[in-house]
Design an enzyme around this catalytic site. Sequence first.
Site, PDB file in Angstrom:
ATOM      1  N   ASP A   8       0.865  -1.164   0.000  1.00 26.87           N
ATOM      2  CA  ASP A   8       0.000   0.000   0.000  1.00 26.87           C
ATOM      3  C   ASP A   8       0.914   1.229   0.000  1.00 26.87           C
ATOM      4  OD1 ASP A   8      -2.398   1.589   0.404  1.00 26.87           O
ATOM      5  OD2 ASP A   8      -1.711   1.818   2.472  1.00 26.87           O
ATOM      6  N   ASP A  10      -0.036   5.143   1.244  1.00 29.06           N
ATOM      7  CA  ASP A  10      -0.176   5.958   2.456  1.00 29.06           C
ATOM      8  C   ASP A  10      -0.184   5.095   3.708  1.00 29.06           C
ATOM      9  OD1 ASP A  10      -0.624   8.841   1.715  1.00 29.06           O
ATOM     10  OD2 ASP A  10      -2.113   7.896   0.428  1.00 29.06           O
TER      11      ASP A  10
END
Length: 226
Positions: A8, A10
Amino acid sequence: MLQALLFDLDGTLANTDPIHFQTWQDILRDYGLEFDHAFYQTHFSGRLNAAIVKDLLPHLSLEAGKQLGDDKEAEYRKRAAKELKPLAGLLELLEWANQKQLKQAVVTNAPKDNAQFMLHVLGLNKHFATVVLAEELEKGKPDPMPYQVGLELLDVSPVSAVAFEDSLTGVRSAVGAGILTIGVATTHEPEALMASGAKLVVNDLTDPKLEALLLGFGQEINAMAL
């Protein structure tokens, strides 16, 4: 055999949550909305901007909602430009992955401009030739589709990959795609990440338990199958 690492963006490559939180607070204050971090974790973390705006400001037109999301992300990038730094242990993990010739990808609900901005600022473009943007797909996280697309682009099977996620929606997405998932506790409590399906939760990527899991990857997959 471990063949790929999927990340991922953020909260996983960098701890961006405090910047996003403050930016959303300031932007939505003009709309009469005030909220705390607990509300943010439930209604913002890991979600697409379109879904956030639709839930909180349903009276806005699609055009106005999109403009609000664009304005928020532009302000986020302005604030983050001088604050972003790789999560502890990330660069070492990526170097290890290169030595092992593991494929790598980013799978994110973040807008394209944010993804490009973050990878550039963090100096990670060379590591991630493959970037999956949920906003370009029919479904975003928590649906498994973004990770399924990531696996297809890397040409690896779910049982040959490990995913790294900080949000509950992200963990559910990766686990739903059949990938062994590491929770990164930058935005959510470890218990919540484990309850969403994470195999292991770490505070950052220097945790010795992460190294042990990656080195014993085959045994972990066999244990999951039992």
